[in-house]
Design a protein around this motif. Structure first.
Motif, PDB file in Angstrom:
ATOM      1  N   SER A 108       0.806  -1.222   0.000  1.00  8.96           N
ATOM      2  CA  SER A 108       0.000   0.000   0.000  1.00  8.96           C
ATOM      3  C   SER A 108       0.839   1.272   0.000  1.00  8.96           C
ATOM      4  O   SER A 108       0.331   2.336  -0.339  1.00  8.96           O
ATOM      5  CB  SER A 108      -0.936  -0.010   1.207  1.00  8.96           C
ATOM      6  OG  SER A 108      -0.229  -0.301   2.395  1.00  8.96           O
TER       7      SER A 108
ATOM      8  N   LYS B  55     -11.927  -8.788   1.729  1.00  4.37           N
ATOM      9  CA  LYS B  55     -12.166  -7.589   0.922  1.00  4.37           C
ATOM     10  C   LYS B  55     -12.109  -6.318   1.763  1.00  4.37           C
ATOM     11  O   LYS B  55     -12.660  -6.262   2.854  1.00  4.37           O
ATOM     12  CB  LYS B  55     -13.548  -7.702   0.279  1.00  4.37           C
ATOM     13  CG  LYS B  55     -13.737  -6.897  -0.958  1.00  4.37           C
ATOM     14  CD  LYS B  55     -14.938  -7.460  -1.737  1.00  4.37           C
ATOM     15  CE  LYS B  55     -15.103  -6.842  -3.071  1.00  4.37           C
ATOM     16  NZ  LYS B  55     -13.963  -6.898  -3.954  1.00  4.37           N
ATOM     17  N   ASP B  56     -11.445  -5.288   1.217  1.00  4.08           N
ATOM     18  CA  ASP B  56     -11.418  -3.979   1.868  1.00  4.08           C
ATOM     19  C   ASP B  56     -12.839  -3.435   2.003  1.00  4.08           C
ATOM     20  O   ASP B  56     -13.694  -3.659   1.143  1.00  4.08           O
ATOM     21  CB  ASP B  56     -10.604  -2.979   1.020  1.00  4.08           C
ATOM     22  CG  ASP B  56      -9.114  -3.286   0.991  1.00  4.08           C
ATOM     23  OD1 ASP B  56      -8.620  -3.943   1.917  1.00  4.08           O
ATOM     24  OD2 ASP B  56      -8.454  -2.858   0.025  1.00  4.08           O
TER      25      ASP B  56
ATOM     26  N   THR C 150     -15.368  -4.031   3.860  1.00  4.73           N
ATOM     27  CA  THR C 150     -16.518  -4.846   4.262  1.00  4.73           C
ATOM     28  C   THR C 150     -16.548  -4.905   5.794  1.00  4.73           C
ATOM     29  O   THR C 150     -15.509  -4.700   6.442  1.00  4.73           O
ATOM     30  CB  THR C 150     -16.443  -6.258   3.657  1.00  4.73           C
ATOM     31  OG1 THR C 150     -15.219  -6.863   4.061  1.00  4.73           O
ATOM     32  CG2 THR C 150     -16.526  -6.208   2.137  1.00  4.73           C
TER      33      THR C 150
ATOM     34  N   CYS D  28     -14.029  -7.360   7.670  1.00  4.84           N
ATOM     35  CA  CYS D  28     -12.637  -7.010   7.355  1.00  4.84           C
ATOM     36  C   CYS D  28     -12.252  -5.680   7.985  1.00  4.84           C
ATOM     37  O   CYS D  28     -11.115  -5.501   8.426  1.00  4.84           O
ATOM     38  CB  CYS D  28     -12.430  -6.980   5.844  1.00  4.84           C
ATOM     39  SG  CYS D  28     -12.692  -8.606   5.095  1.00  4.84           S
TER      40      CYS D  28
ATOM     41  N   SER E 100      -5.024  -9.035   0.746  1.00  2.00           N
ATOM     42  CA  SER E 100      -6.269  -9.375   0.053  1.00  2.00           C
ATOM     43  C   SER E 100      -6.015  -9.259  -1.444  1.00  2.00           C
ATOM     44  O   SER E 100      -4.944  -8.823  -1.869  1.00  2.00           O
ATOM     45  CB  SER E 100      -7.423  -8.458   0.475  1.00  2.00           C
ATOM     46  OG  SER E 100      -7.387  -7.233  -0.219  1.00  2.00           O
TER      47      SER E 100
ATOM     48  N   ASP F 157      -7.549  -7.271  -3.329  1.00  2.00           N
ATOM     49  CA  ASP F 157      -7.905  -5.920  -3.764  1.00  2.00           C
ATOM     50  C   ASP F 157      -6.689  -5.201  -4.351  1.00  2.00           C
ATOM     51  O   ASP F 157      -5.562  -5.437  -3.934  1.00  2.00           O
ATOM     52  CB  ASP F 157      -8.433  -5.100  -2.584  1.00  2.00           C
ATOM     53  CG  ASP F 157      -9.790  -5.565  -2.110  1.00  2.00           C
ATOM     54  OD1 ASP F 157     -10.673  -5.779  -2.958  1.00  2.00           O
ATOM     55  OD2 ASP F 157      -9.967  -5.712  -0.880  1.00  2.00           O
ATOM     56  N   PRO F 158      -6.931  -4.273  -5.297  1.00  2.00           N
ATOM     57  CA  PRO F 158      -5.836  -3.483  -5.870  1.00  2.00           C
ATOM     58  C   PRO F 158      -5.348  -2.420  -4.879  1.00  2.00           C
ATOM     59  O   PRO F 158      -6.038  -2.087  -3.912  1.00  2.00           O
ATOM     60  CB  PRO F 158      -6.462  -2.843  -7.111  1.00  2.00           C
ATOM     61  CG  PRO F 158      -7.921  -2.782  -6.813  1.00  2.00           C
ATOM     62  CD  PRO F 158      -8.222  -3.974  -5.942  1.00  2.00           C
TER      63      PRO F 158
ATOM     64  N   LYS G  89      -7.673   0.518  -3.690  1.00  5.71           N
ATOM     65  CA  LYS G  89      -8.646   0.193  -2.639  1.00  5.71           C
ATOM     66  C   LYS G  89      -7.950   0.086  -1.288  1.00  5.71           C
ATOM     67  O   LYS G  89      -8.483   0.531  -0.274  1.00  5.71           O
ATOM     68  CB  LYS G  89      -9.389  -1.101  -2.956  1.00  5.71           C
ATOM     69  CG  LYS G  89     -10.497  -0.901  -3.994  1.00  5.71           C
ATOM     70  CD  LYS G  89     -11.421  -2.082  -4.069  1.00  5.71           C
ATOM     71  CE  LYS G  89     -12.360  -2.070  -2.889  1.00  5.71           C
ATOM     72  NZ  LYS G  89     -13.297  -3.188  -2.869  1.00  5.71           N
ATOM     73  N   HIS G  90      -6.751  -0.504  -1.272  1.00  4.33           N
ATOM     74  CA  HIS G  90      -5.989  -0.601  -0.021  1.00  4.33           C
ATOM     75  C   HIS G  90      -5.709   0.786   0.535  1.00  4.33           C
ATOM     76  O   HIS G  90      -5.861   1.030   1.734  1.00  4.33           O
ATOM     77  CB  HIS G  90      -4.655  -1.319  -0.263  1.00  4.33           C
ATOM     78  CG  HIS G  90      -4.729  -2.802  -0.338  1.00  4.33           C
ATOM     79  ND1 HIS G  90      -5.790  -3.551   0.104  1.00  4.33           N
ATOM     80  CD2 HIS G  90      -3.813  -3.702  -0.799  1.00  4.33           C
ATOM     81  CE1 HIS G  90      -5.539  -4.837  -0.078  1.00  4.33           C
ATOM     82  NE2 HIS G  90      -4.344  -4.950  -0.636  1.00  4.33           N
TER      83      HIS G  90
ATOM     84  N   ALA H 154      -1.175  -6.261  -2.023  1.00  2.00           N
ATOM     85  CA  ALA H 154      -2.124  -6.552  -3.108  1.00  2.00           C
ATOM     86  C   ALA H 154      -1.759  -7.891  -3.755  1.00  2.00           C
ATOM     87  O   ALA H 154      -0.751  -7.997  -4.446  1.00  2.00           O
ATOM     88  CB  ALA H 154      -2.099  -5.432  -4.139  1.00  2.00           C
TER      89      ALA H 154
ATOM     90  N   GLU I 108      -3.395  -9.561  -6.181  1.00  2.00           N
ATOM     91  CA  GLU I 108      -4.445  -9.564  -7.201  1.00  2.00           C
ATOM     92  C   GLU I 108      -4.495 -10.855  -8.008  1.00  2.00           C
ATOM     93  O   GLU I 108      -5.569 -11.257  -8.452  1.00  2.00           O
ATOM     94  CB  GLU I 108      -4.272  -8.355  -8.132  1.00  2.00           C
ATOM     95  CG  GLU I 108      -4.554  -7.041  -7.425  1.00  2.00           C
ATOM     96  CD  GLU I 108      -4.521  -5.859  -8.369  1.00  2.00           C
ATOM     97  OE1 GLU I 108      -5.486  -5.696  -9.147  1.00  2.00           O
ATOM     98  OE2 GLU I 108      -3.518  -5.112  -8.340  1.00  2.00           O
TER      99      GLU I 108
END
Length: 156
Positions: A17, A39-40, A42, A45, A70, A72-73, A76-77, A92, A94
């Motif tokens: 990040s 997932k970021d 949620t 999480c 996670s 996530d890209p 989003k992080h 990430a 991905e």
């Protein structure tokens, strides 16, 4: 093939990040709390991340670094970190290669929709890079405290 407790964790590299590529070997000499989450942003999480945030200094006091992972890209992080003031790196994954290495990339059924995703799990890697503890299918409530206590009792 997944990594088992007692085995040395192969070095890995993921984008973090902070924009840097991070390797497990960057943390040699520290214990690593590697936690995988679905997932970021949620509810579960967010609770887990904020629990790790709230105990961040306690982990630092026992020579442990926290890394969240996670699929996530980075964008989003970064939003997740900013919104909740997270003081640790999120990685990430991905292509979910690391998640597969740890056996946490699973088929899931969420509200009748079947797909693949990360099963919430935490792994403690000691200062020499050996996997010493794992929690799979983590329930968020009380989990962060349990992970911290494990390090205090066994590694500190």
């Amino acid at each position: 093939m997944t990594i088992a407790v007692g085995e040395k964790v192969p070095d890995f590299e993921l984008l973090a990040s902070n924009g840097d590529k991070v390797k497990l070997s960057d943390f040699h000499g520290k214990h690593v709390v590697l936690y995988f989450y679905p997932k970021d942003m949620t509810p579960g999480c967010t609770t887990e991340a904020c629990d790790f945030r709230d105990y961040h200094q306690d982990f630092a006091d026992v020579n442990a670094v926290i890394l969240g992972v996670s699929a996530d890209p980075l964008e989003k992080h970064q939003k997740f970190i900013e919104k909740h003031g997270l003081p640790f790196l999120l990685l990430a994954d991905e292509d979910h290669k690391l998640s597969e290495q740890f056996g946490v990339w699973k088929e899931k059924n969420v509200f009748g929709k079947v797909g693949f995703g990360i099963e919430r799990s935490t792994f403690i890697i000691d200062k020499d890079g050996v996997l010493v503890k794992e929690w799979r299918k983590v329930k968020v409530q009380g989990h962060v405290e349990e992970a911290l206590q494990f390090i205090k009792d066994n590694l500190a």
